[in-house]
Scaffold this motif. Structure first.
Motif, PDB file in Angstrom:
ATOM      1  N   PHE A   9     140.720  36.586  88.244  1.00 27.66           N
ATOM      2  CA  PHE A   9     140.122  37.884  87.938  1.00 27.66           C
ATOM      3  C   PHE A   9     139.903  38.020  86.428  1.00 27.66           C
ATOM      4  O   PHE A   9     138.842  38.449  85.968  1.00 27.66           O
ATOM      5  N   ALA A  10     140.885  37.593  85.639  1.00 32.16           N
ATOM      6  CA  ALA A  10     140.777  37.706  84.175  1.00 32.16           C
ATOM      7  C   ALA A  10     139.611  36.867  83.658  1.00 32.16           C
ATOM      8  O   ALA A  10     138.828  37.310  82.809  1.00 32.16           O
ATOM      9  N   GLU A  11     139.496  35.632  84.177  1.00 31.67           N
ATOM     10  CA  GLU A  11     138.393  34.746  83.738  1.00 31.67           C
ATOM     11  C   GLU A  11     137.032  35.315  84.140  1.00 31.67           C
ATOM     12  O   GLU A  11     136.074  35.272  83.369  1.00 31.67           O
ATOM     13  N   ILE A  12     136.962  35.847  85.359  1.00 29.99           N
ATOM     14  CA  ILE A  12     135.690  36.395  85.855  1.00 29.99           C
ATOM     15  C   ILE A  12     135.249  37.561  84.967  1.00 29.99           C
ATOM     16  O   ILE A  12     134.105  37.605  84.497  1.00 29.99           O
ATOM     17  N   VAL A  13     136.175  38.490  84.716  1.00 33.97           N
ATOM     18  CA  VAL A  13     135.814  39.692  83.942  1.00 33.97           C
ATOM     19  C   VAL A  13     135.302  39.302  82.561  1.00 33.97           C
ATOM     20  O   VAL A  13     134.340  39.854  82.049  1.00 33.97           O
ATOM     21  N   LYS A  14     135.962  38.294  81.957  1.00 33.05           N
ATOM     22  CA  LYS A  14     135.558  37.853  80.615  1.00 33.05           C
ATOM     23  C   LYS A  14     134.110  37.365  80.602  1.00 33.05           C
ATOM     24  O   LYS A  14     133.410  37.527  79.617  1.00 33.05           O
ATOM     25  N   LYS A  15     133.696  36.727  81.708  1.00 33.09           N
ATOM     26  CA  LYS A  15     132.409  36.016  81.671  1.00 33.09           C
ATOM     27  C   LYS A  15     131.272  36.723  82.401  1.00 33.09           C
ATOM     28  O   LYS A  15     130.203  36.141  82.566  1.00 33.09           O
ATOM     29  N   LEU A  16     131.495  37.958  82.829  1.00 36.82           N
ATOM     30  CA  LEU A  16     130.426  38.658  83.558  1.00 36.82           C
ATOM     31  C   LEU A  16     129.258  38.992  82.626  1.00 36.82           C
ATOM     32  O   LEU A  16     129.458  39.280  81.453  1.00 36.82           O
ATOM     33  N   PRO A  17     128.023  38.966  83.171  1.00 37.56           N
ATOM     34  CA  PRO A  17     126.846  39.078  82.291  1.00 37.56           C
ATOM     35  C   PRO A  17     126.530  40.492  81.799  1.00 37.56           C
ATOM     36  O   PRO A  17     126.016  40.657  80.708  1.00 37.56           O
ATOM     37  N   GLN A  18     126.807  41.521  82.599  1.00 36.25           N
ATOM     38  CA  GLN A  18     126.338  42.866  82.232  1.00 36.25           C
ATOM     39  C   GLN A  18     127.471  43.772  81.774  1.00 36.25           C
ATOM     40  O   GLN A  18     128.637  43.476  81.988  1.00 36.25           O
ATOM     41  N   GLN A  19     127.091  44.912  81.201  1.00 34.03           N
ATOM     42  CA  GLN A  19     128.076  45.874  80.704  1.00 34.03           C
ATOM     43  C   GLN A  19     128.831  46.601  81.817  1.00 34.03           C
ATOM     44  O   GLN A  19     129.905  47.118  81.612  1.00 34.03           O
ATOM     45  N   THR A  20     128.214  46.659  82.998  1.00 35.30           N
ATOM     46  CA  THR A  20     128.876  47.379  84.094  1.00 35.30           C
ATOM     47  C   THR A  20     129.330  46.400  85.164  1.00 35.30           C
ATOM     48  O   THR A  20     128.623  45.449  85.497  1.00 35.30           O
ATOM     49  N   VAL A  21     130.515  46.644  85.703  1.00 34.68           N
ATOM     50  CA  VAL A  21     131.072  45.790  86.758  1.00 34.68           C
ATOM     51  C   VAL A  21     131.284  46.656  87.990  1.00 34.68           C
ATOM     52  O   VAL A  21     131.858  47.747  87.895  1.00 34.68           O
ATOM     53  N   GLU A  22     130.830  46.164  89.122  1.00 32.82           N
ATOM     54  CA  GLU A  22     131.114  46.885  90.372  1.00 32.82           C
ATOM     55  C   GLU A  22     132.171  46.133  91.150  1.00 32.82           C
ATOM     56  O   GLU A  22     132.093  44.910  91.296  1.00 32.82           O
ATOM     57  N   ILE A  23     133.180  46.857  91.607  1.00 30.33           N
ATOM     58  CA  ILE A  23     134.221  46.225  92.415  1.00 30.33           C
ATOM     59  C   ILE A  23     134.301  46.973  93.735  1.00 30.33           C
ATOM     60  O   ILE A  23     134.442  48.200  93.757  1.00 30.33           O
ATOM     61  N   GLU A  24     134.173  46.217  94.828  1.00 30.41           N
ATOM     62  CA  GLU A  24     134.202  46.860  96.146  1.00 30.41           C
ATOM     63  C   GLU A  24     135.153  46.093  97.054  1.00 30.41           C
ATOM     64  O   GLU A  24     135.083  44.862  97.142  1.00 30.41           O
ATOM     65  N   VAL A  25     136.071  46.819  97.691  1.00 27.61           N
ATOM     66  CA  VAL A  25     137.041  46.172  98.570  1.00 27.61           C
ATOM     67  C   VAL A  25     136.659  46.455 100.013  1.00 27.61           C
ATOM     68  O   VAL A  25     136.497  47.615 100.407  1.00 27.61           O
TER      69      VAL A  25
END
Length: 378
Positions: free
Chosen positions: A82-98
């Motif tokens: 999760f930490a690695e993914i968040v660091k490398k995401l392309p856009q300013q907004t992140v959507e998380i859906e469970v």
């Protein structure tokens, strides 16, 4: 759970709580980060059962929208990925859906990750701490206190209590002491409290090191809450819990000599550099021992001999030398650690003989001292 969240705020929070996540743990769920979304915002939690860190991201801060909570809920995600993914995401907004079975989708721009989440109910609950004994201390002062004491804790597990720093709260004053039985660091500071209760606790050195890394350099106050087996440090959006060490910390006050036979006043920076140069040759041998000899007219000789390599001698002019002549040997590393911790330009070193512990103090400040045991050399 369904949220849209500002990536920078999320990355900062993840980075903070990761400091408590241990890759080697006997409880598998603790390799994860717990994410909880409520109408107020999103809380991230990391823990290794010794330290727990909780970071809160509010829905909005200073007029900037940070989180949009579409559905409340919670999930535990593997921290490392999760930490690695968040660091490398392309856009300013992140959507998380469970979704069902805690399958979690993380989207940002055109990138989409699917992670298998874990059941948040299995995640250990953080201790609920009653907040009646609150002490307040400015952040920058807290970091300074940690820096000036924590280096002297013991790294050996033979006496576990010495791997922590002893904090005593009494009469609006905090006294922090660390020792590994060869040296001792002590720092006092005034603290604000509405409760005159006194506490005497031992905080693991490791916890204090991690706390120091997370705190920023502001002078906002940190709230400190002490209980029987936990201590909580609380800043604006961060809760840092640490377990306390069991057992009684040794009575260190009687180790500190009250009289002295030789007093030297030196410039801390010059003295540190001279010790550093002398230790260049001493470092090779196991002992790393440097010798100090007082000569006449306030001159001090710093020397070191390493039979295989060679020797070094340097004379420095002190501000003053009072008392008996002295020859003493000590660990260069301990001396350098102590000098770095004392934020003074001029320091006073008090010796009570070649085989007794000696004290270092800043000249015009009695809130801190360092004590070092000399090394026997024959």
């Amino acid at each position: 759970m369904k949220i849209a969240i500002d990536r920078e705020s999320l990355a900062k929070s993840v980075q903070d709580v990761m400091k408590a996540v241990s890759p080697r743990t006997t409880i598998p769920i603790l390799t994860g980060i717990k994410i909880t979304a409520t109408s107020q915002g999103v809380t991230l939690t990391g823990s290794d059962s010794d330290i727990s860190i909780e970071s809160f991201i509010p829905v909005e801060e200073e007029g900037k929208l940070l989180v949009e909570v579409k559905e409340t809920g919670s999930v535990v995600l593997q921290a490392r990925f999760f930490a690695e993914i968040v660091k490398k995401l392309p856009q300013q907004t992140v959507e998380i859906e469970v979704g069902p079975n805690f399958l979690t989708v993380i989207r940002s721009g055109k990138a989409e990750f699917n992670l298998n989440g874990l059941d948040p109910d299995e995640y250990p609950r953080l201790p609920q701490i009653e907040e009646e004994n609150i002490f307040k201390i400015p952040t920058d002062l807290l970091k300074t206190i940690i820096r000036q004491t924590v280096f002297a804790v013991s790294t050996s597990e033979t006496r576990p209590i010495l791997t922590g720093v002893n904090w005593k709260f009494e009469n609006g004053e905090l006294t922090c002491t660390a020792t590994d039985s060869h040296r001792l660091a002590l720092r006092k500071a005034k603290i604000e409290t509405e409760n005159p209760q006194s506490h005497n606790v031992v905080i693991p050195g490791k916890s204090l090191n991690e706390l120091s890394k997370i705190l920023d350099d502001s002078n906002d106050p940190v709230d400190i809450v002490v209980t029987a087996n936990q201590i909580l440090f609380k800043t604006k959006h961060l809760l840092f819990f640490s377990r306390l060490l069991d057992g009684n910390y040794p009575e260190t006050a009687r180790l500190i000599p009250t009289d002295s036979k030789t007093d030297i006043i030196v410039n801390a920076k010059e003295f540190l550099q001279a010790i550093d140069r002398a230790s260049l040759l001493a470092r090779e041998g196991r002992n790393n021992v440097v010798k100090l000899t007082t000569l006449n007219e306030g001159i001090i000789e710093i020397s070191s001999v390493s039979p295989e390599i060679g020797k070094v001698t340097e004379e420095i002019q002190s501000e003053s030398v009072e008392g008996e002549e002295l020859k003493i040997s000590f660990s260069a590393k301990y001396m350098m650690d102590a000098l770095k911790a004392l934020d003074g330009t001029d320091i006073k070193i008090s010796f009570t003989g070649a085989m007794r512990p000696f004290l270092l103090r800043p000249l015009h400040n009695d809130s801190m001292l360092q004590l070092i045991l000399p090394v026997r050399t024959y």
